[in-house]
Design a protein around this motif. Structure first.
Motif, PDB file in Angstrom:
ATOM      1  N   THR A 124      42.918  38.894  42.828  1.00 43.59           N
ATOM      2  CA  THR A 124      41.501  39.168  43.141  1.00 43.59           C
ATOM      3  C   THR A 124      40.873  38.086  44.021  1.00 43.59           C
ATOM      4  O   THR A 124      39.744  38.256  44.472  1.00 43.59           O
ATOM      5  CB  THR A 124      40.635  39.296  41.855  1.00 43.59           C
ATOM      6  OG1 THR A 124      40.278  37.999  41.383  1.00 43.59           O
ATOM      7  CG2 THR A 124      41.335  40.063  40.756  1.00 43.59           C
ATOM      8  N   VAL A 145      35.910  39.973  38.873  1.00 41.68           N
ATOM      9  CA  VAL A 145      37.033  40.822  38.460  1.00 41.68           C
ATOM     10  C   VAL A 145      38.120  39.983  37.797  1.00 41.68           C
ATOM     11  O   VAL A 145      38.690  40.366  36.771  1.00 41.68           O
ATOM     12  CB  VAL A 145      37.602  41.593  39.681  1.00 41.68           C
ATOM     13  CG1 VAL A 145      38.749  42.490  39.263  1.00 41.68           C
ATOM     14  CG2 VAL A 145      36.510  42.422  40.347  1.00 41.68           C
ATOM     15  N   GLY A 146      38.378  38.797  38.371  1.00 41.54           N
ATOM     16  CA  GLY A 146      39.411  37.939  37.814  1.00 41.54           C
ATOM     17  C   GLY A 146      39.103  37.529  36.377  1.00 41.54           C
ATOM     18  O   GLY A 146      39.976  37.565  35.503  1.00 41.54           O
ATOM     19  N   PRO A 176      34.848  37.464  49.987  1.00 39.72           N
ATOM     20  CA  PRO A 176      34.497  38.870  49.724  1.00 39.72           C
ATOM     21  C   PRO A 176      33.340  39.451  50.557  1.00 39.72           C
ATOM     22  O   PRO A 176      33.004  40.609  50.343  1.00 39.72           O
ATOM     23  CB  PRO A 176      34.071  38.817  48.243  1.00 39.72           C
ATOM     24  CG  PRO A 176      33.476  37.451  48.078  1.00 39.72           C
ATOM     25  CD  PRO A 176      34.138  36.555  49.082  1.00 39.72           C
ATOM     26  N   VAL A 217      44.287  31.245  38.510  1.00 39.52           N
ATOM     27  CA  VAL A 217      44.257  30.385  39.693  1.00 39.52           C
ATOM     28  C   VAL A 217      42.930  30.597  40.399  1.00 39.52           C
ATOM     29  O   VAL A 217      42.568  31.741  40.701  1.00 39.52           O
ATOM     30  CB  VAL A 217      45.436  30.767  40.629  1.00 39.52           C
ATOM     31  CG1 VAL A 217      45.150  30.335  42.046  1.00 39.52           C
ATOM     32  CG2 VAL A 217      46.741  30.181  40.136  1.00 39.52           C
ATOM     33  N   HIS A 267      29.167  38.220  37.343  1.00 35.46           N
ATOM     34  CA  HIS A 267      29.215  37.974  38.781  1.00 35.46           C
ATOM     35  C   HIS A 267      28.245  36.861  39.140  1.00 35.46           C
ATOM     36  O   HIS A 267      27.098  36.878  38.695  1.00 35.46           O
ATOM     37  CB  HIS A 267      28.802  39.239  39.546  1.00 35.46           C
ATOM     38  CG  HIS A 267      29.632  39.500  40.754  1.00 35.46           C
ATOM     39  ND1 HIS A 267      29.469  40.600  41.537  1.00 35.46           N
ATOM     40  CD2 HIS A 267      30.650  38.795  41.304  1.00 35.46           C
ATOM     41  CE1 HIS A 267      30.356  40.559  42.526  1.00 35.46           C
ATOM     42  NE2 HIS A 267      31.076  39.478  42.393  1.00 35.46           N
ATOM     43  N   LEU A 276      32.044  46.816  42.710  1.00 34.84           N
ATOM     44  CA  LEU A 276      32.549  46.325  41.429  1.00 34.84           C
ATOM     45  C   LEU A 276      31.488  45.385  40.870  1.00 34.84           C
ATOM     46  O   LEU A 276      31.038  44.478  41.565  1.00 34.84           O
ATOM     47  CB  LEU A 276      33.877  45.595  41.611  1.00 34.84           C
ATOM     48  CG  LEU A 276      34.877  46.244  42.584  1.00 34.84           C
ATOM     49  CD1 LEU A 276      36.175  45.434  42.657  1.00 34.84           C
ATOM     50  CD2 LEU A 276      35.192  47.675  42.181  1.00 34.84           C
ATOM     51  N   HIS A 325      26.769  38.894  48.544  1.00 32.18           N
ATOM     52  CA  HIS A 325      27.823  39.557  47.766  1.00 32.18           C
ATOM     53  C   HIS A 325      27.456  39.633  46.297  1.00 32.18           C
ATOM     54  O   HIS A 325      27.037  38.646  45.704  1.00 32.18           O
ATOM     55  CB  HIS A 325      29.159  38.809  47.919  1.00 32.18           C
ATOM     56  CG  HIS A 325      30.298  39.515  47.268  1.00 32.18           C
ATOM     57  ND1 HIS A 325      30.994  39.001  46.199  1.00 32.18           N
ATOM     58  CD2 HIS A 325      30.843  40.733  47.509  1.00 32.18           C
ATOM     59  CE1 HIS A 325      31.921  39.854  45.826  1.00 32.18           C
ATOM     60  NE2 HIS A 325      31.860  40.915  46.608  1.00 32.18           N
ATOM     61  N   VAL A 345      43.404  43.819  44.885  1.00 30.41           N
ATOM     62  CA  VAL A 345      42.074  44.432  44.922  1.00 30.41           C
ATOM     63  C   VAL A 345      41.619  44.504  46.372  1.00 30.41           C
ATOM     64  O   VAL A 345      41.242  43.495  46.972  1.00 30.41           O
ATOM     65  CB  VAL A 345      41.039  43.657  44.078  1.00 30.41           C
ATOM     66  CG1 VAL A 345      39.799  44.522  43.897  1.00 30.41           C
ATOM     67  CG2 VAL A 345      41.605  43.279  42.733  1.00 30.41           C
ATOM     68  N   SER A 346      41.699  45.697  46.916  1.00 28.76           N
ATOM     69  CA  SER A 346      41.258  45.940  48.286  1.00 28.76           C
ATOM     70  C   SER A 346      39.802  46.423  48.252  1.00 28.76           C
ATOM     71  O   SER A 346      39.113  46.246  47.242  1.00 28.76           O
ATOM     72  CB  SER A 346      42.200  46.966  48.927  1.00 28.76           C
ATOM     73  OG  SER A 346      41.897  47.146  50.274  1.00 28.76           O
ATOM     74  N   THR A 347      39.358  47.025  49.312  1.00 28.19           N
ATOM     75  CA  THR A 347      37.936  47.363  49.425  1.00 28.19           C
ATOM     76  C   THR A 347      37.734  48.652  50.212  1.00 28.19           C
ATOM     77  O   THR A 347      38.576  49.008  51.056  1.00 28.19           O
ATOM     78  CB  THR A 347      37.184  46.219  50.144  1.00 28.19           C
ATOM     79  OG1 THR A 347      35.867  46.657  50.500  1.00 28.19           O
ATOM     80  CG2 THR A 347      37.893  45.805  51.422  1.00 28.19           C
ATOM     81  N   PHE A 354      31.865  29.087  49.945  1.00 28.64           N
ATOM     82  CA  PHE A 354      31.401  30.216  50.760  1.00 28.64           C
ATOM     83  C   PHE A 354      29.890  30.412  50.650  1.00 28.64           C
ATOM     84  O   PHE A 354      29.209  30.651  51.630  1.00 28.64           O
ATOM     85  CB  PHE A 354      32.082  31.516  50.319  1.00 28.64           C
ATOM     86  CG  PHE A 354      33.546  31.620  50.670  1.00 28.64           C
ATOM     87  CD1 PHE A 354      34.019  31.192  51.910  1.00 28.64           C
ATOM     88  CD2 PHE A 354      34.448  32.171  49.773  1.00 28.64           C
ATOM     89  CE1 PHE A 354      35.367  31.303  52.239  1.00 28.64           C
ATOM     90  CE2 PHE A 354      35.793  32.290  50.092  1.00 28.64           C
ATOM     91  CZ  PHE A 354      36.255  31.852  51.324  1.00 28.64           C
ATOM     92  N   ALA A 403      39.495  36.027  46.938  1.00 31.67           N
ATOM     93  CA  ALA A 403      39.150  36.522  48.281  1.00 31.67           C
ATOM     94  C   ALA A 403      37.906  35.836  48.816  1.00 31.67           C
ATOM     95  O   ALA A 403      37.117  35.263  48.073  1.00 31.67           O
ATOM     96  CB  ALA A 403      38.874  38.032  48.227  1.00 31.67           C
ATOM     97  N   ASN A 434      37.494  27.637  43.128  1.00 34.60           N
ATOM     98  CA  ASN A 434      36.027  27.705  43.252  1.00 34.60           C
ATOM     99  C   ASN A 434      35.578  27.771  44.710  1.00 34.60           C
ATOM    100  O   ASN A 434      34.540  27.223  45.075  1.00 34.60           O
ATOM    101  CB  ASN A 434      35.366  26.516  42.538  1.00 34.60           C
ATOM    102  CG  ASN A 434      33.889  26.776  42.259  1.00 34.60           C
ATOM    103  OD1 ASN A 434      33.418  27.916  42.326  1.00 34.60           O
ATOM    104  ND2 ASN A 434      33.128  25.728  41.969  1.00 34.60           N
ATOM    105  N   MET A 435      36.342  28.437  45.538  1.00 31.47           N
ATOM    106  CA  MET A 435      35.968  28.528  46.949  1.00 31.47           C
ATOM    107  C   MET A 435      34.703  29.375  47.138  1.00 31.47           C
ATOM    108  O   MET A 435      34.059  29.309  48.182  1.00 31.47           O
ATOM    109  CB  MET A 435      37.132  29.103  47.756  1.00 31.47           C
ATOM    110  CG  MET A 435      37.020  28.786  49.235  1.00 31.47           C
ATOM    111  SD  MET A 435      38.559  28.943  50.119  1.00 31.47           S
ATOM    112  CE  MET A 435      37.998  28.582  51.791  1.00 31.47           C
ATOM    113  N   ARG A 436      34.348  30.153  46.099  1.00 28.42           N
ATOM    114  CA  ARG A 436      33.094  30.927  46.202  1.00 28.42           C
ATOM    115  C   ARG A 436      31.892  29.997  46.389  1.00 28.42           C
ATOM    116  O   ARG A 436      30.936  30.348  47.082  1.00 28.42           O
ATOM    117  CB  ARG A 436      32.911  31.815  44.962  1.00 28.42           C
ATOM    118  CG  ARG A 436      31.768  32.823  45.118  1.00 28.42           C
ATOM    119  CD  ARG A 436      31.694  33.796  43.955  1.00 28.42           C
ATOM    120  NE  ARG A 436      30.478  34.587  43.999  1.00 28.42           N
ATOM    121  CZ  ARG A 436      30.349  35.788  44.578  1.00 28.42           C
ATOM    122  NH1 ARG A 436      31.376  36.358  45.132  1.00 28.42           N
ATOM    123  NH2 ARG A 436      29.185  36.422  44.585  1.00 28.42           N
TER     124      ARG A 436
END
Ligand SMILES: NC(=O)c1ccc[n+]([C@@H]2O[C@H](COP(=O)([O-])OP(=O)(O)OC[C@H]3O[C@@H](n4cnc5c(N)ncnc54)[C@H](O)[C@@H]3O)[C@@H](O)[C@H]2O)c1
Length: 347
Positions: free
Chosen positions: A87, A12-13, A91, A30, A212, A207, A218, A130-132, A38, A89, A33-35
């Protein structure tokens, strides 16, 4: 116009960065790269960051952790943001159970850091969170359902248009992820209602889009297409594969944010997914992919559903359309899947 996008290398970002860059806005991204931390190497978003740096003309990237309160405050003090699209998170609800502190610190603590810095230094800015749909916990599973040949469907006229924003958010099973996002969701509402910040809360359905870094935990549709094209292993967890999700392309997500930014309604909450027209079950998504590519994954079925997983969820988009009548979906499900297939085939 200056825009801050947190989680700018994610799905999304990155869509937000391209959108605002194309409007000529000075766009600051910002993302630390914590994805990748994760989800491992397949969750790495640095290639997306590099792509943005090469295609965008007004974009700069900062490797900042939103948990770092002092640095977040410094960022806002040194800029004059007009719009904040938040955005970043953790996730995944499954991962949250394994890393509860990281989940809460990023999702709830990081959001509070941004809200407070925004209040101190950019109180006129529009702040979009951006919530869920996981804020509704598993309560949607208590709605009466009927089983159709390839999907579950609501069997209650009250939900004929989907789940609306007044659906109860508590006294149900959320997963720790749902709880940390709900904390941030309510906090963002409060900064709108209590402090008058121009905050908007968008509770996402599924989303999706080609950018992605889809992994099993996720990025459902993107991951499904990847595995299908490789004819690799894919496990369906429970509900006979008839669980329904509403898919929305990240482009339509950002168009909704832009509509809000031009006419903000402080503290307002919107459900944002593909709605009834873009809702499909896992089995139906598999069918669409197979029809287009002739390929399907090697499927394994596990009786055990994912904890708290929705059996049938699609967003009621009526409030969003009422408040922003010029907004509607541009991508239907076929177009979304075609675009992901094209992208995956080309990489
Ligand atoms: N994708 C979906 O289906 C979906 C559904 C509902 C809600 N959402 C929400 O939408 C938002 C965006 O989701 P997405 O699919 O783009 O996720 P994503 O994982 O693709 O992007 C999030 C980005 O945030 C970055 N990030 C994580 N922790 C960070 C930190 N501490 N500091 C700085 N950057 C950090 C990650 O590296 C990643 O690039 C999230 O808030 C998510 O909860 C997504």
């Amino acid at each position: 116009m200056q825009v801050l996008v947190t989680g700018s290398s994610g799905l999304v970002g990155s869509e937000a960065v391209e959108f605002f860059d194309s409007l000529g806005a000075d766009t600051v991204g910002v993302d630390n790269n914590m994805r990748a931390d994760f989800f491992g190497p397949k969750g790495d978003t640095s290639a997306n960051r590099d792509r943005l740096l090469s295609v965008c003309r007004h974009f700069s990237h900062i490797d900042l952790d939103i948990r770092d309160r002092a640095e977040v405050d410094k960022l806002f003090a040194g800029n004059a943001f007009d719009i904040v699209i938040h955005t970043a998170a953790q996730p995944s609800h499954d991962l949250a159970a394994r890393r509860p502190f990281d989940d809460f610190d990023v999702n709830a603590g990081g959001t509070l850091n941004l809200l407070e810095a925004c209040r101190r230094h950019a109180s006129e800015a529009v702040f979009i969170f951006v919530s869920t749909n996981k804020v509704y916990g598993d309560r949607p599973n208590t709605i009466k359902l009927k089983e159709l040949e390839t999907r579950w469907e609501y069997d209650d006229p009250a939900y004929a248009g989907g789940i609306s924003e007044d659906f109860p958010v508590d006294q149900s099973l959320h997963s720790l992820f749902g709880a940390s996002k709900l904390a941030a969701d309510v906090m963002t509402q409060e900064y709108g209602r209590y402090f008058g910040l121009k905050t908007g809360i968008f509770r996402g359905g599924c989303l999706t889009g080609p950018n992605h870094a889809g992994v099993e935990l996720h990025g459902f549709l993107n991951y499904l297409v990847h595995v299908a094209l490789q004819e690799g292993p894919y496990t369906i967890y429970g509900y006979k594969g008839k669980q329904v999700r509403d898919q929305i392309h990240s482009h339509d997500v950002i168009r909704a944010f832009w509509a809000f930014a031009q006419n903000p309604k402080p503290g307002e909450v919107y459900n944002l997914g593909g709605g009834k027209t873009n809702a499909a079950s896992l089995l139906e998504c598999l069918e669409i992919i197979e029809t287009r590519t002739g390929k399907r994954p090697q499927l394994t079925y596990s009786e055990q559903n994912r904890i708290g997983d929705h059996i049938c969820y699609y967003s009621d988009l009526a409030k969003l359309k009422r408040d922003f009548p010029d907004w509607d979906l541009e991508y239907d499900l076929d177009r979304i899947i075609d675009e992901i297939i094209q992208h995956v085939s080309a990489t």
